[in-house]
Scaffold this motif. Structure first.
Motif, PDB file in Angstrom:
ATOM      1  N   TYR A  37       3.418  15.345 -17.311  1.00  0.00           N
ATOM      2  CA  TYR A  37       4.668  14.595 -17.451  1.00  0.00           C
ATOM      3  C   TYR A  37       5.685  14.955 -16.369  1.00  0.00           C
ATOM      4  CZ  TYR A  37       2.730  13.236 -21.943  1.00  0.00           C
ATOM      5  OH  TYR A  37       1.922  12.720 -22.931  1.00  0.00           O
ATOM      6  N   VAL A  38       5.204  15.685 -15.352  1.00  0.00           N
ATOM      7  CA  VAL A  38       6.058  16.049 -14.220  1.00  0.00           C
ATOM      8  C   VAL A  38       5.707  15.229 -12.986  1.00  0.00           C
ATOM      9  CG1 VAL A  38       6.743  17.939 -12.672  1.00  0.00           C
ATOM     10  CG2 VAL A  38       6.337  18.399 -15.119  1.00  0.00           C
ATOM     11  N   PHE A  39       4.430  14.949 -12.810  1.00  0.00           N
ATOM     12  CA  PHE A  39       3.979  14.195 -11.638  1.00  0.00           C
ATOM     13  C   PHE A  39       4.672  12.837 -11.556  1.00  0.00           C
ATOM     14  CE2 PHE A  39      -0.235  16.462 -12.484  1.00  0.00           C
ATOM     15  CZ  PHE A  39      -0.011  17.429 -11.507  1.00  0.00           C
ATOM     16  N   ASP A  40       5.120  12.469 -10.359  1.00  0.00           N
ATOM     17  CA  ASP A  40       5.633  11.110 -10.140  1.00  0.00           C
ATOM     18  C   ASP A  40       4.583  10.054 -10.487  1.00  0.00           C
ATOM     19  OD1 ASP A  40       8.235  11.483  -9.449  1.00  0.00           O
ATOM     20  OD2 ASP A  40       8.005  11.012  -7.325  1.00  0.00           O
ATOM     21  N   LEU A  41       3.303  10.402 -10.279  1.00  0.00           N
ATOM     22  CA  LEU A  41       2.231   9.440 -10.524  1.00  0.00           C
ATOM     23  C   LEU A  41       2.288   8.873 -11.931  1.00  0.00           C
ATOM     24  CD1 LEU A  41      -0.391   8.052  -9.547  1.00  0.00           C
ATOM     25  CD2 LEU A  41      -1.638  10.017 -10.474  1.00  0.00           C
ATOM     26  N   PHE A  42       2.644   9.707 -12.898  1.00  0.00           N
ATOM     27  CA  PHE A  42       2.638   9.272 -14.296  1.00  0.00           C
ATOM     28  C   PHE A  42       4.051   8.997 -14.825  1.00  0.00           C
ATOM     29  CE2 PHE A  42      -1.380  11.890 -14.167  1.00  0.00           C
ATOM     30  CZ  PHE A  42      -2.219  10.786 -14.150  1.00  0.00           C
ATOM     31  N   SER A  43       4.976   8.717 -13.920  1.00  0.00           N
ATOM     32  CA  SER A  43       6.352   8.397 -14.318  1.00  0.00           C
ATOM     33  C   SER A  43       6.670   6.959 -13.954  1.00  0.00           C
ATOM     34  CB  SER A  43       7.342   9.342 -13.619  1.00  0.00           C
ATOM     35  OG  SER A  43       8.672   8.908 -13.849  1.00  0.00           O
ATOM     36  N   PRO A  44       6.600   6.045 -14.915  1.00  0.00           N
ATOM     37  CA  PRO A  44       6.921   4.647 -14.597  1.00  0.00           C
ATOM     38  C   PRO A  44       8.368   4.450 -14.177  1.00  0.00           C
ATOM     39  CG  PRO A  44       6.536   4.928 -16.950  1.00  0.00           C
ATOM     40  CD  PRO A  44       6.139   6.206 -16.306  1.00  0.00           C
ATOM     41  N   SER A  45       9.269   5.302 -14.655  1.00  0.00           N
ATOM     42  CA  SER A  45      10.670   5.162 -14.241  1.00  0.00           C
ATOM     43  C   SER A  45      10.822   5.535 -12.764  1.00  0.00           C
ATOM     44  CB  SER A  45      11.579   6.031 -15.114  1.00  0.00           C
ATOM     45  OG  SER A  45      11.225   7.399 -15.014  1.00  0.00           O
ATOM     46  N   SER A  46      10.134   6.593 -12.326  1.00  0.00           N
ATOM     47  CA  SER A  46      10.169   6.956 -10.916  1.00  0.00           C
ATOM     48  C   SER A  46       9.544   5.843 -10.072  1.00  0.00           C
ATOM     49  CB  SER A  46       9.406   8.266 -10.692  1.00  0.00           C
ATOM     50  OG  SER A  46       9.259   8.537  -9.318  1.00  0.00           O
ATOM     51  N   TYR A  47       8.427   5.300 -10.544  1.00  0.00           N
ATOM     52  CA  TYR A  47       7.781   4.211  -9.812  1.00  0.00           C
ATOM     53  C   TYR A  47       8.736   3.024  -9.690  1.00  0.00           C
ATOM     54  CZ  TYR A  47       4.254   0.936  -8.174  1.00  0.00           C
ATOM     55  OH  TYR A  47       3.554   0.031  -7.419  1.00  0.00           O
ATOM     56  N   ALA A  48       9.425   2.696 -10.786  1.00  0.00           N
ATOM     57  CA  ALA A  48      10.336   1.554 -10.770  1.00  0.00           C
ATOM     58  C   ALA A  48      11.433   1.736  -9.732  1.00  0.00           C
ATOM     59  CB  ALA A  48      10.937   1.338 -12.152  1.00  0.00           C
ATOM     60  N   ARG A  49      11.972   2.975  -9.619  1.00  0.00           N
ATOM     61  CA  ARG A  49      13.021   3.210  -8.616  1.00  0.00           C
ATOM     62  C   ARG A  49      12.465   3.018  -7.202  1.00  0.00           C
ATOM     63  NH1 ARG A  49      14.602   3.753 -13.060  1.00  0.00           N
ATOM     64  NH2 ARG A  49      14.645   1.513 -12.706  1.00  0.00           N
ATOM     65  N   ARG A  50      11.273   3.518  -6.946  1.00  0.00           N
ATOM     66  CA  ARG A  50      10.677   3.383  -5.620  1.00  0.00           C
ATOM     67  C   ARG A  50      10.343   1.924  -5.321  1.00  0.00           C
ATOM     68  NH1 ARG A  50       5.788   5.841  -5.672  1.00  0.00           N
ATOM     69  NH2 ARG A  50       5.803   6.535  -7.841  1.00  0.00           N
ATOM     70  N   PHE A  51       9.884   1.213  -6.330  1.00  0.00           N
ATOM     71  CA  PHE A  51       9.545  -0.201  -6.181  1.00  0.00           C
ATOM     72  C   PHE A  51      10.810  -1.022  -5.920  1.00  0.00           C
ATOM     73  CE2 PHE A  51       8.233  -4.398  -7.797  1.00  0.00           C
ATOM     74  CZ  PHE A  51       7.005  -4.545  -7.162  1.00  0.00           C
ATOM     75  N   GLU A  52      11.870  -0.722  -6.670  1.00  0.00           N
ATOM     76  CA  GLU A  52      13.151  -1.423  -6.459  1.00  0.00           C
ATOM     77  C   GLU A  52      13.647  -1.229  -5.030  1.00  0.00           C
ATOM     78  OE1 GLU A  52      14.561  -0.502 -11.042  1.00  0.00           O
ATOM     79  OE2 GLU A  52      15.600   0.440  -9.348  1.00  0.00           O
ATOM     80  N   LYS A  53      13.558  -0.013  -4.559  1.00  0.00           N
ATOM     81  CA  LYS A  53      14.008   0.301  -3.195  1.00  0.00           C
ATOM     82  C   LYS A  53      13.210  -0.506  -2.172  1.00  0.00           C
ATOM     83  CE  LYS A  53      14.699   4.317  -0.120  1.00  0.00           C
ATOM     84  NZ  LYS A  53      13.722   4.049   0.946  1.00  0.00           N
ATOM     85  N   LEU A  54      11.889  -0.547  -2.354  1.00  0.00           N
ATOM     86  CA  LEU A  54      11.036  -1.288  -1.437  1.00  0.00           C
ATOM     87  C   LEU A  54      11.361  -2.778  -1.472  1.00  0.00           C
ATOM     88  CD1 LEU A  54       8.619  -1.117   0.550  1.00  0.00           C
ATOM     89  CD2 LEU A  54       7.131  -1.560  -1.419  1.00  0.00           C
ATOM     90  N   GLY A  59       0.844  -1.185   0.000  1.00  0.00           N
ATOM     91  CA  GLY A  59       0.000   0.000   0.000  1.00  0.00           C
ATOM     92  C   GLY A  59       0.878   1.232   0.000  1.00  0.00           C
ATOM     93  N   ASP A  60       0.400   2.296   0.625  1.00  0.00           N
ATOM     94  CA  ASP A  60       1.222   3.488   0.799  1.00  0.00           C
ATOM     95  C   ASP A  60       0.741   4.218   2.051  1.00  0.00           C
ATOM     96  OD1 ASP A  60      -0.907   5.334   0.064  1.00  0.00           O
ATOM     97  OD2 ASP A  60      -0.473   4.936  -2.043  1.00  0.00           O
ATOM     98  N   GLU A  88       6.816   4.606  -1.101  1.00  0.00           N
ATOM     99  CA  GLU A  88       6.938   6.057  -1.087  1.00  0.00           C
ATOM    100  C   GLU A  88       6.068   6.591  -2.221  1.00  0.00           C
ATOM    101  OE1 GLU A  88      11.009   7.147  -1.490  1.00  0.00           O
ATOM    102  OE2 GLU A  88      11.662   6.026   0.272  1.00  0.00           O
ATOM    103  N   GLY A  89       5.313   7.652  -1.948  1.00  0.00           N
ATOM    104  CA  GLY A  89       4.387   8.151  -2.957  1.00  0.00           C
ATOM    105  C   GLY A  89       3.195   7.222  -3.078  1.00  0.00           C
ATOM    106  N   CYS A  90       2.552   7.225  -4.246  1.00  0.00           N
ATOM    107  CA  CYS A  90       1.358   6.415  -4.468  1.00  0.00           C
ATOM    108  C   CYS A  90       1.729   4.982  -4.844  1.00  0.00           C
ATOM    109  CB  CYS A  90       0.495   7.034  -5.565  1.00  0.00           C
ATOM    110  SG  CYS A  90      -1.068   6.158  -5.859  1.00  0.00           S
ATOM    111  N   TYR A  91       0.961   4.037  -4.320  1.00  0.00           N
ATOM    112  CA  TYR A  91       1.269   2.622  -4.582  1.00  0.00           C
ATOM    113  C   TYR A  91       0.934   2.213  -6.010  1.00  0.00           C
ATOM    114  CZ  TYR A  91      -2.941  -0.264  -5.224  1.00  0.00           C
ATOM    115  OH  TYR A  91      -4.037  -0.905  -5.770  1.00  0.00           O
ATOM    116  N   GLN A  92       0.064   2.978  -6.679  1.00  0.00           N
ATOM    117  CA  GLN A  92      -0.420   2.563  -8.001  1.00  0.00           C
ATOM    118  C   GLN A  92       0.571   2.958  -9.095  1.00  0.00           C
ATOM    119  OE1 GLN A  92      -3.377   4.564 -10.729  1.00  0.00           O
ATOM    120  NE2 GLN A  92      -4.787   3.176  -9.673  1.00  0.00           N
TER     121      GLN A  92
END
Length: 504
Positions: A470-487, A261-262, A282-286
């Motif tokens: 295209y600035v929001f983390d929500l719509f950045s799969p690369s940012s999500y991937a980094r947060r997911f990798e960390k988790l 979750g988040d 970190e940030g939104c889980y989706q």
């Protein structure tokens, strides 16, 4: 209301109830089972068990068809089922307003008992798990059936593609049906995952053995527990097993170590409602996809909507619409004659029922408009034509909310205590619109009402969404991937450190 002949014997009533049940006439069947219980209370256990088959079937039919005459009575019987050891599974449970976190947990844990009991007679492999070597890539495995153009793949595929292959390998275990050639998200999935293993024709033990042999370190379930390969997870083919994304609630299963979750969706004070330990992104889980197409330019007239209307829209599946929330929407229509309600069509029967319910609440049924299911870009385009998306409760819009925000349309949501009721709150928070999150029904009404009256504020929010898409983390799969990798790295390290800790 079902009229029942009082002269019928208990056996005749029971036979009639079973016949109605076989015909999928569950709402009528419940009335007959109730009558049987009045005449033969000494057979309560047998009759009640059969009754609850139709209680749940009837409640789902009431949800799907927006046929609400017996909605409240059936929902109360569903709640009664919690205290009587009954269980129901599936997303329909998440849309029942009276089901709390603890009711949902009770249902899923009863389901878990059933799953485990069915496996007691099976031989089980004895898998021995070892901590991955320091220089070894972490292997992630995703078990699901929707590696094609479906909401889960639509959200997840881009993030999978961005996971750093220097440190991770990613496997998919696909138990879905054959996918037609040319499916966009199937092609993207084939490029995103390192390996896709078809497992639809394999038994649970064989699948578990394959996962174990592949050396998967973290195994994810991305399917509804009602249709997931739970038997595979029960065999523990991976040292860490996670319930993730598809079903927004606890699985109840003891063989899932974690749920993701988040901090908005799953704050620590709600942890007791989950069978799993909660991991917080970190940030939104989706996850989301930045390659989805932008909405096209479109007029209201194209959608058969009045150009000068204030359009309150919701394009969720009909089972998410509850009588309570529909009541709020009708009050919002009563507050301003310019407002209309634009909904996803569930067919002529559903449209007829919802227009009838509007008329019962003093609303001209012609102020309800319906739009059929359609492709992704057309869906974004119609969302762009709405002024405000009014969220459902307690099962809010998840993909719908991120679609609306991508299209530039604000969403007002009502957050509760369940996972399913808080996802839109997390999405809105992640794009700087936490002010559109309400925490009780009156606040929800006030927020929608104020936004519907204030065209300047809607324009400002639309510009905010458009300018920062295209600035929001929500719509950045690369940012999500980094947060997911960390988790995932933290989770693997913590798991193996805990397993080495001495016990006292």
């Amino acid at each position: 209301m079902t009229l029942i002949d009082p002269q019928l014997s208990a056996q005749e009533l029971f036979t009639a109830a079973l016949d109605l049940q076989k015909e999928q006439k569950h709402i009528e069947a419940v009335s007959y089972f109730n009558a049987v219980l009045e005449k033969a209370p000494e057979h309560f256990a047998q009759i009640n068990a059969q009754r609850f088959v139709s209680v749940w079937g009837g409640f789902k039919q009431a949800q799907d068809r927006s046929a609400w005459d017996q909605y409240d009575a059936l929902q109360r019987l569903v709640i009664m089922g919690v205290t009587q050891g009954q269980w129901f599974v599936g997303e329909a449970t998440l849309a029942a307003p009276l089901l709390t976190n603890f009711s949902l947990l009770a249902f899923t844990q009863k389901h878990a008992e059933f799953v485990l009991n069915t496996m007691n007679t099976q031989s089980k492999p004895d898998f021995k798990h070892q901590r991955p070597a320091l220089n070894k890539k972490i292997k992630l495995g995703f078990v699901g059936a929707d590696f094609f153009s479906q909401a889960t793949a639509y959200l997840l595929t881009a993030a999978i593609a961005h996971i750093d292959r220097q440190y991770f390998e990613v496997y998919a275990y696909d138990h879905g049906e054959h996918v037609e050639d040319g499916d966009e998200y199937r092609e993207r999935a084939e490029a995103a995952y390192d390996v896709i293993v078809p497992i639809g024709d394999m038994g649970d033990v064989e699948v578990a053995q394959r996962i174990y042999d592949d050396g998967i370190d973290v195994l994810f379930n991305i399917k509804n527990p009602a249709s997931a390969r739970l038997g595979v997870f029960a065999l523990r083919p991976a040292p860490i097993q996670i319930h993730y994304l598809y079903f927004p609630g606890t699985s109840g299963m003891p063989f899932f170590d974690y749920i993701i979750g988040d901090h908005v969706i799953t704050p620590p004070d709600l942890d007791s409602g989950y069978a799993e330990k909660v991991l917080r992104m970190e940030g939104c889980y989706q996850p989301n996809d930045d390659q989805r197409q932008l909405p096209m330019e479109s007029s209201r007239d194209y959608w058969d909507l009045p150009e000068d209307a204030v359009v309150l829209a919701n394009m969720s599946q009909n089972y998410k619409i509850t009588p309570q929330m529909f009541e709020v929407w009708c009050r919002l229509l009563q507050s301003d004659h310019r407002r209309i309600l634009w909904l996803l069509s569930g067919g002529e029967e559903v449209e007829r029922h919802l227009r009838r319910e509007a008329e019962r609440r003093g609303i001209d049924p012609t102020r309800l408009f319906f739009s059929p299911p359609m492709g992704i870009r057309a869906h974004h385009t119609r969302l762009r034509c709405a002024d405000v998306v009014v969220d459902t409760f307690p099962y809010g819009g998840h993909t719908l909310t991120s679609d609306a925000l991508w299209a530039g349309t604000p969403v007002v949501t009502l957050a509760g205590t369940t996972f399913a009721s808080r996802v839109a709150a997390s999405l809105l928070t992640s794009v700087g619109l936490a002010s559109l999150v309400a925490w009780h029904e009156d606040e929800y009404f006030a927020k929608v009402d104020q936004l519907a009256r204030d065209a300047a504020q809607r324009h400002m929010m639309r510009k905010h969404l458009d300018d920062n898409r295209y600035v929001f983390d929500l719509f950045s799969p690369s940012s999500y991937a980094r947060r997911f990798e960390k988790l995932m790295t933290e989770t693997v390290n913590n798991h193996w450190q805990a397993s080495r800790a001495p016990s006292f």
